[in-house]
Design a protein around this motif. Structure first.
Motif, mmCIF file in Angstrom:
data_model
loop_
_atom_site.group_PDB
_atom_site.id
_atom_site.type_symbol
_atom_site.label_atom_id
_atom_site.label_comp_id
_atom_site.label_asym_id
_atom_site.label_seq_id
_atom_site.Cartn_x
_atom_site.Cartn_y
_atom_site.Cartn_z
ATOM 1 N N PRO A 66 0.735 -1.075 0.005
ATOM 2 C CA PRO A 66 -0.053 0.089 -0.109
ATOM 3 C C PRO A 66 0.845 1.267 0.137
ATOM 4 O O PRO A 66 1.821 1.347 0.476
ATOM 5 N N PHE A 67 0.133 2.303 -0.339
ATOM 6 C CA PHE A 67 0.968 3.670 -0.174
ATOM 7 C C PHE A 67 2.362 3.897 -1.212
ATOM 8 O O PHE A 67 3.049 4.730 -0.746
ATOM 9 N N HIS A 68 2.213 2.983 -2.413
ATOM 10 C CA HIS A 68 3.360 3.249 -3.003
ATOM 11 C C HIS A 68 4.660 2.821 -2.454
ATOM 12 O O HIS A 68 5.554 3.660 -2.603
ATOM 13 N N LEU A 69 4.708 1.916 -1.346
ATOM 14 C CA LEU A 69 6.004 1.532 -0.723
ATOM 15 C C LEU A 69 6.647 0.690 -1.197
ATOM 16 O O LEU A 69 7.639 0.138 -0.608
ATOM 17 N N ALA A 331 10.106 -1.624 8.745
ATOM 18 C CA ALA A 331 9.581 -1.159 10.015
ATOM 19 C C ALA A 331 8.119 -0.762 9.969
ATOM 20 O O ALA A 331 7.250 -0.763 11.075
ATOM 21 N N ALA A 332 7.714 -0.173 8.856
ATOM 22 C CA ALA A 332 6.634 0.418 8.819
ATOM 23 C C ALA A 332 5.208 -0.867 8.615
ATOM 24 O O ALA A 332 4.186 -0.887 9.131
#
Length: 343
Positions: A66-69, A331-332
Motif C-alpha cells: 500500500p501507499f506506493h511503498l 519497520a512500517a
C-alpha cells in the motif's frame, strides 16, 4: 561447481520442481498463473549448473504494498535449494536478491515448509511476524494398501466412511460444469463457519489450470441429486494436498464429507502420492490440540476435529522468514501488523 542465474521457461521449471526432494504445488508455474489472475506477479529465478541443468531456484510472487511503498516478494514453500550446500544457497539468494530488488521489493518473505533444519538466520533471514500459510498441518501417510490406510484411522472415521456408502451417498469426479456447484457449497460453508472463501472465479481458474494437467481433481458427494460435500485435491510426485473442501448443512447424518474425502485420498494414491497434506490445523502443541478440540470451534479449531481422525500426525513448518531490503518500509510493515492485531 559454478552456477549461472537464468529465467527458466515454465516447462523447464516445472520439470525441475517435480523432481526436487522438496517439490511443492505452490512452486509450480501453474500456481504462479493462478495467483497472477488475482493480483500477483510470478517471477521464477533459477541457477543453472555446468551441465546446463537447473540446480536450484525459487518462484517468487510479487505484490504491490500500500501507499506506493514498493513490492512484497513472497516465495511459498521455496526456495528449492540444497540448504546444506552453502555455495548453492549463497548463489541462489544473490540471484533472488537481484531479481527482487529489480522489481522494487522492500523485503522477501519465504515459507520453506516442513522437515527443514537449515539455519535460516545464518543465511540472512529473520523470523517473520506474519505467516501466509498455516504453520501447522495434519499429514497422512497414504502409502501401502487401502486396508492399511484405513487401519491407521480412528474407529469413528472408518465408521463414517462406511456410513457414507451405506446411506446412499454418490461420489462423482466433477467436471468443469460442477465448479459452480462446488462454489455454492464453499460459500455455504464459509457463511456457516465464519471464514473467508475465494471468489467463484478463483476455483474455476484452479480447475482450468490443474485438472487438465492431471494434477488436481474435484470430487462431489450427493444424495438424491443434491450435492452435499466437495473437495478439490492436488498432487505432484509423492505429495498430495487437500486445499479446498466444503459441505452443506443438509443431510449431515449421511457423512458425505467422509465419503468425498476418502475419494480424494484414493485419487491421490492413484497418482503415486504417499503423503496427503490436509493443509492447516491450529498452531498449537499436540497436547493442547487434544485437550481443547472438543470445546473450541474458532479459527482452524473447527476443522481439526474432522482432520485428526484420519490417522496422521501434526507437523509444524519452520514458519515464515523475512529478508529485508528496505529497513524503513519493513519497520512500517511491522507497525501496521501490530496495529491491526490490536484493533
Amino acid at each position: 561447481m559454478a552456477f549461472r542465474p537464468v529465467t527458466p521457461a515454465p516447462a523447464e521449471w516445472d520439470q525441475f520442481v517435480a523432481g526436487h526432494p522438496r517439490a511443492h504445488l505452490l512452486q509450480t508455474s501453474a500456481w504462479g498463473d493462478l495467483k497472477a489472475a488475482f493480483g500477483w506477479e510470478p517471477l521464477r529465478v533459477a541457477l543453472q549448473d555446468d551441465a546446463g541443468r537447473i540446480a536450484a531456484g525459487a518462484q517468487l510472487l510479487l505484490r504491490r504494498l500500500p501507499f506506493h511503498l514498493g513490492t512484497l516478494a513472497y516465495s511459498p514453500y521455496g526456495p528449492l535449494v540444497n540448504w546444506d550446500d552453502a555455495a548453492q544457497v549463497a548463489a541462489l539468494l544473490s540471484a533472488v536478491d537481484t531479481a527482487a530488488k529489480q522489481h522494487g521489493a522492500a523485503f522477501l518473505k519465504i515459507e520453506p515448509g516442513y522437515y527443514l533444519e537449515a539455519d535460516l538466520a545464518h543465511s540472512g533471514f529473520r523470523p517473520s511476524p506474519q505467516t501466509v500459510q498455516p504453520p501447522r498441518t495434519y499429514m497422512i501417510d497414504i502409502s501401502g494398501s487401502e486396508d492399511a490406510i484405513l487401519a491407521r484411522m480412528n474407529q469413528g472415521t472408518r465408521r463414517n466412511i462406511r456410513k457414507s456408502a451405506k446411506y446412499e451417498v454418490e461420489i462423482r469426479e466433477g467436471t468443469r460444469d460442477d465448479v459452480a456447484n462446488f462454489n455454492a457449497l464453499m460459500h455455504e460453508t464459509g457463511a456457516r463457519d465464519e471464514f473467508g472463501v475465494h471468489a467463484p472465479e478463483y476455483y474455476a481458474c484452479a480447475y482450468d489450470l490443474f485438472v487438465p494437467r492431471g494434477q488436481a481433481a474435484l470430487f462431489l458427494a450427493s444424495h438424491a441429486g443434491q450435492d452435499l460435500a466437495g473437495v478439490m485435491v492436488f498432487a505432484l510426485g509423492e505429495w498430495a494436498w487437500y486445499l479446498y473442501g466444503a459441505s452443506s448443512d443438509r443431510e449431515r447424518q449421511r457423512m458425505a464429507s467422509y465419503g468425498v474425502q476418502w475419494a480424494g485420498i484414493q485419487w491421490a494414491r492413484s497418482k503415486g502420492a504417499a503423503h496427503y497434506d490436509m493443509v492447516g490445523v491450529p498452531d498449537a502443541e499436540p497436547e493442547q490440540l487434544e485437550a481443547q478440540f472438543e470445546t473450541r470451534s474458532d479459527g482452524l479449531w473447527g476443522v481439526y476435529r474432522f482432520k485428526r481422525g484420519w490417522g496422521g500426525e501434526v507437523i509444524r513448518s519452520v514458519g515464515a522468514w523475512d529478508r529485508v531490503y528496505n529497513p524503513l518500509i519493513y519497520a512500517a510493515y511491522k507497525l501496521a501488523l501490530r496495529r491491526r492485531e490490536s484493533s
